[in-house]
Motif scaffolding. Structure first.
Motif, PDB file in Angstrom:
ATOM      1  N   UNK A 194     -82.807  18.270  53.107  1.00 58.06           N
ATOM      2  CA  UNK A 194     -83.754  19.373  53.055  1.00 58.06           C
ATOM      3  C   UNK A 194     -85.013  19.045  53.853  1.00 58.06           C
ATOM      4  N   UNK A 195     -85.599  17.892  53.624  1.00 55.87           N
ATOM      5  CA  UNK A 195     -86.797  17.509  54.375  1.00 55.87           C
ATOM      6  C   UNK A 195     -86.485  17.355  55.868  1.00 55.87           C
ATOM      7  N   UNK A 196     -85.390  16.695  56.267  1.00 58.67           N
ATOM      8  CA  UNK A 196     -85.083  16.676  57.703  1.00 58.67           C
ATOM      9  C   UNK A 196     -84.917  18.075  58.289  1.00 58.67           C
ATOM     10  N   UNK A 197     -84.226  18.979  57.573  1.00 62.15           N
ATOM     11  CA  UNK A 197     -84.064  20.337  58.068  1.00 62.15           C
ATOM     12  C   UNK A 197     -85.382  21.063  58.192  1.00 62.15           C
ATOM     13  N   UNK A 198     -86.249  20.907  57.194  1.00 60.12           N
ATOM     14  CA  UNK A 198     -87.562  21.540  57.239  1.00 60.12           C
ATOM     15  C   UNK A 198     -88.423  20.939  58.346  1.00 60.12           C
ATOM     16  N   UNK A 199     -88.293  19.646  58.578  1.00 61.76           N
ATOM     17  CA  UNK A 199     -89.057  19.010  59.654  1.00 61.76           C
ATOM     18  C   UNK A 199     -88.612  19.540  61.010  1.00 61.76           C
ATOM     19  N   UNK A 200     -87.313  19.703  61.192  1.00 59.31           N
ATOM     20  CA  UNK A 200     -86.814  20.279  62.441  1.00 59.31           C
ATOM     21  C   UNK A 200     -87.404  21.674  62.642  1.00 59.31           C
ATOM     22  N   UNK A 201     -87.462  22.463  61.568  1.00 61.27           N
ATOM     23  CA  UNK A 201     -88.048  23.803  61.659  1.00 61.27           C
ATOM     24  C   UNK A 201     -89.535  23.723  61.974  1.00 61.27           C
ATOM     25  N   UNK A 202     -90.255  22.836  61.297  1.00 60.22           N
ATOM     26  CA  UNK A 202     -91.697  22.713  61.516  1.00 60.22           C
ATOM     27  C   UNK A 202     -92.001  22.327  62.956  1.00 60.22           C
ATOM     28  N   UNK A 203     -91.163  21.475  63.550  1.00 53.23           N
ATOM     29  CA  UNK A 203     -91.394  21.055  64.926  1.00 53.23           C
ATOM     30  C   UNK A 203     -90.915  22.108  65.919  1.00 53.23           C
ATOM     31  N   UNK A 238     -79.986   4.838  55.110  1.00 46.54           N
ATOM     32  CA  UNK A 238     -79.299   4.837  56.399  1.00 46.54           C
ATOM     33  C   UNK A 238     -79.076   6.250  56.926  1.00 46.54           C
ATOM     34  N   UNK A 239     -79.126   7.266  56.060  1.00 41.76           N
ATOM     35  CA  UNK A 239     -79.008   8.636  56.557  1.00 41.76           C
ATOM     36  C   UNK A 239     -80.051   8.933  57.623  1.00 41.76           C
ATOM     37  N   UNK A 240     -81.184   8.257  57.555  1.00 37.14           N
ATOM     38  CA  UNK A 240     -82.244   8.546  58.509  1.00 37.14           C
ATOM     39  C   UNK A 240     -81.976   7.965  59.897  1.00 37.14           C
ATOM     40  N   UNK A 241     -80.960   7.131  60.034  1.00 29.87           N
ATOM     41  CA  UNK A 241     -80.570   6.743  61.383  1.00 29.87           C
ATOM     42  C   UNK A 241     -79.935   7.923  62.111  1.00 29.87           C
ATOM     43  N   UNK A 242     -79.512   8.928  61.368  1.00 33.89           N
ATOM     44  CA  UNK A 242     -79.050  10.195  61.948  1.00 33.89           C
ATOM     45  C   UNK A 242     -80.183  11.211  61.968  1.00 33.89           C
ATOM     46  N   UNK A 243     -80.847  11.377  60.816  1.00 30.21           N
ATOM     47  CA  UNK A 243     -81.847  12.440  60.697  1.00 30.21           C
ATOM     48  C   UNK A 243     -83.042  12.231  61.618  1.00 30.21           C
ATOM     49  N   UNK A 244     -83.534  11.011  61.724  1.00 29.82           N
ATOM     50  CA  UNK A 244     -84.708  10.779  62.573  1.00 29.82           C
ATOM     51  C   UNK A 244     -84.433  11.132  64.032  1.00 29.82           C
ATOM     52  N   UNK A 245     -83.208  10.894  64.474  1.00 25.83           N
ATOM     53  CA  UNK A 245     -82.854  11.259  65.849  1.00 25.83           C
ATOM     54  C   UNK A 245     -82.923  12.772  66.028  1.00 25.83           C
ATOM     55  N   UNK A 246     -82.393  13.522  65.045  1.00 28.63           N
ATOM     56  CA  UNK A 246     -82.422  14.983  65.126  1.00 28.63           C
ATOM     57  C   UNK A 246     -83.834  15.522  64.964  1.00 28.63           C
ATOM     58  N   UNK A 247     -84.614  14.929  64.071  1.00 26.90           N
ATOM     59  CA  UNK A 247     -85.995  15.365  63.866  1.00 26.90           C
ATOM     60  C   UNK A 247     -86.823  15.147  65.134  1.00 26.90           C
TER      61      UNK A 247
END
Length: 602
Positions: free
Chosen positions: A157-166, A301-310
């Motif tokens: 949810x936070x990664x998705x919202x961050x993508x939207x915010x950016x 470790x999920x953030x090794x995927x999410x941070x790239x997308x964010x």
């Protein structure tokens, strides 16, 4: 600033140059249009405030009062999100008190991975991140807002919202957390009961009692998985108010922090003198700070995927190599379950984010000269929040010493010299491994492969007594294209039991293992995935495989010519396409990018 971190930041900046410049040009053009409602026709605007009260309607009829868009991931099935039920009314009241208006721009879906673990619904989990980003975009596309606040906590949810915010980077953005639940049954005791249940030594009643005592009230689950890693990231990247991440729900301090965040959001719009657009605020330095925080805390470790997308949403290109290289220079300063026995409440009590950020800044491991929603400089975040006598938020410097050095260590007493996230590479492709919770003697494994095509096959083999001796469990066809890349959390208990029995065991998978990955070494996110032609699909039972985080090697020790000549025959995956909404995501599975590129569908 440590030269190693500065050098990695520089290469990210250089790599990102053209796409970052194009991104900034786009958001600057959007900002040049002025306050958002100024571009709406009278008919557009009338629709936009038709349901408002007379005062808000009058305020919104001009362009001199800021309007705050609320994007909420509320539902009352998620314990972490249940407290958000009352936030919109509180935010609207706080906005009026500050001379502005607030409207709910839209809601976004929010699934609980804890409910869907091991179930068909988990195959929607990773894709829900991109759905959340798109749903938030629909809400903000009404163009009624001068800033936005985001109500979300958990895994995607936070990664998705961050993508939207950016994506809407011309708007200021503040993330408002709701906090962790209070401490329940200790996490190590919960894990013990799970193992006993898996071995048939206790029944379902005892297991459910233990689980219910662990997950017992409103708030985020207290172990340090993806949800709480999200909260760490939002604070260390400057998207939270200082000290906001780990204050429990439904407390006076939590309410005061929410009111304060609203006031701050209204003060940083383009209508004021501190305009702080999210897309300008978050830059390469902010992203590197997030990666440093992830490693220093042993995060998900999920953030090794999410941070790239964010990062990509802001025109910034990062790689697994960047994350691994930063890990080499960042010591582990926190021991929170599954990397220790404590939970996030213990972490917060020991000094929390303020202590952690100060230690990392003083060691030259964080960029201090970043913009945040609180102004210039990350040093503003080396504090802890408390309630003032008048009911507002007050802050004092983070404690000089950790309240518990077994939970939160000062830099000179780090638990280990690196963050534990490593890039693996070899003839099986690329993968990520996290070893911060793995004992050194268990990290390097060379053993025969046992091949499975889902986690239920492995669990069935365990129950049948077929898993004896050293082995590397290979669970494949679990990538984004195959079935949405679910977390394979149900493997944790079984593999842990086998390790406790004295066997050398490890996991190799093109699926995910989440922030709950623990004491068993796991090469996860193997890329390319089996369905995308990845060589993991060529492995056979009995092949010798080497997993070595120390040298960064993931290899099938098979004759090169023979391995190259092997044909890959995919199993029947048709069952992945139906049930629990999976049929609606066929297009997502086809479009999904590789894990190393963020596994996004756009």
């Amino acid at each position: 600033m440590r030269r190693e971190i500065e050098a990695i930041t520089k290469r990210i900046r250089e790599r990102s140059g053209p796409q970052r410049e194009a991104y900034l040009a786009r958001i600057d053009a959007a900002a040049d249009q002025g306050p958002r409602r100024g571009v709406l026709s009278c008919g557009n605007l009338a629709h936009g405030f038709a349901a408002c009260g007379p005062g808000d309607k009058a305020a919104l009829s001009g362009d001199i009062v800021p309007n705050l868009g609320i994007v909420t991931a509320y539902n009352d099935m998620l314990s972490a999100h249940q407290p958000y039920e009352t936030f919109p009314a509180l935010i609207k009241e706080a906005a009026r008190d500050a001379g502005g208006v607030a409207q709910v721009a839209g809601g976004v879906p929010a699934m609980c991975d804890g409910v869907t673990q091991g179930r068909p619904g988990m195959e929607l989990s990773l894709f829900s991140r991109d759905v959340i980003a798109m749903a938030a975009a629909i809400g903000l596309s009404h163009n009624m807002f001068d800033a936005a606040v985001y109500l979300g906590i958990c895994d995607k949810i936070v990664p998705g919202l961050t993508i939207a915010a950016l994506t809407f980077g011309h708007l200021p953005a503040i993330f408002i957390p709701a906090g962790p639940m209070t401490t329940g049954l200790p996490n190590d005791e919960k894990a013990r009961i799970r193992q006993l249940f898996a071995e048939g030594k206790v029944g379902r009643a005892e297991l459910l009692e233990a689980e219910s005592k662990s997950y017992h009230g409103p708030g985020t689950c207290t172990f340090y998985g993806t949800a709480n890693s999200n909260q760490m990231l939002m604070e260390i990247m400057g998207l939270h108010a200082p000290g906001a991440s780990f204050v429990n729900p439904n407390t006076p301090l939590r309410e005061a922090l929410t009111r304060e965040a609203v006031k701050r959001a209204l003060s940083i719009t383009q209508l004021g003198n501190e305009y702080t657009p999210a897309g300008r605020m978050i830059d390469e330095r902010s992203i590197v700070n997030g990666i440093v925080g992830l490693n220093a805390t042993g995060g998900s470790t999920n953030h090794t995927i999410h941070l790239i997308a964010m990062a990509a949403a802001a025109g910034i290109a990062i790689t697994w190599q960047d994350i691994s290289d930063i890990s080499d220079h960042v010591p582990l300063l926190a021991r929170v379950y599954p990397n220790g026995l404590a939970d996030v409440n213990h972490f917060n009590a020991a000094g929390g984010m303020g202590f952690l950020i100060r230690e990392l800044l003083d060691a030259g491991l964080l960029h201090e000269d970043v913009r945040t929603i609180w102004g210039e400089g990350l040093r503003n975040y080396t504090v802890e929040a408390h309630l003032a006598e008048d009911g507002t938020v007050a802050r004092r410097p983070a404690p000089a010493h950790s309240g518990d050095e077994k939970v939160l260590a000062p830099y000179p007493k780090a638990f280990q010299p690196n963050g534990g996230i490593r890039l693996l590479a070899g003839n099986l492709g690329s993968a990520i491994v996290k070893v911060s919770a793995v004992k050194p003697e268990n990290r390097v494994i060379e053993a025969p492969a046992r091949i499975f095509h889902d986690q239920e096959e492995l669990n069935a083999a365990f129950k049948a007594g077929e898993l004896t001796g050293d082995m590397i469990a290979v669970v494949r066809y679990q990538g984004p294209k195959a079935n949405g890349m679910p977390e394979l959390h149900r493997l944790t208990t079984v593999l842990g039991i086998l390790q406790d029995r004295g066997h050398k065991v490890a996991l190799v998978t093109d699926g995910r293992m989440s922030g709950a990955s623990g004491k068993v070494p796991a090469a996860i996110h193997v890329t390319p995935e089996a369905l995308d032609g990845g060589p993991i699909g060529k492995l056979r039972d009995g092949d010798l495989v080497r997993l070595d985080p120390e040298t960064g090697v993931l290899e099938a020790l098979v004759d090169a010519a023979e391995f190259s000549a092997r044909r890959v025959v995919a199993p029947d995956l048709s069952a992945n396409g139906f049930g629990m909404g999976r049929e609606l995501f066929e297009g997502f599975r086809r479009m999904a990018g590789r894990a190393g590129a963020g596994a996004a569908v756009f």
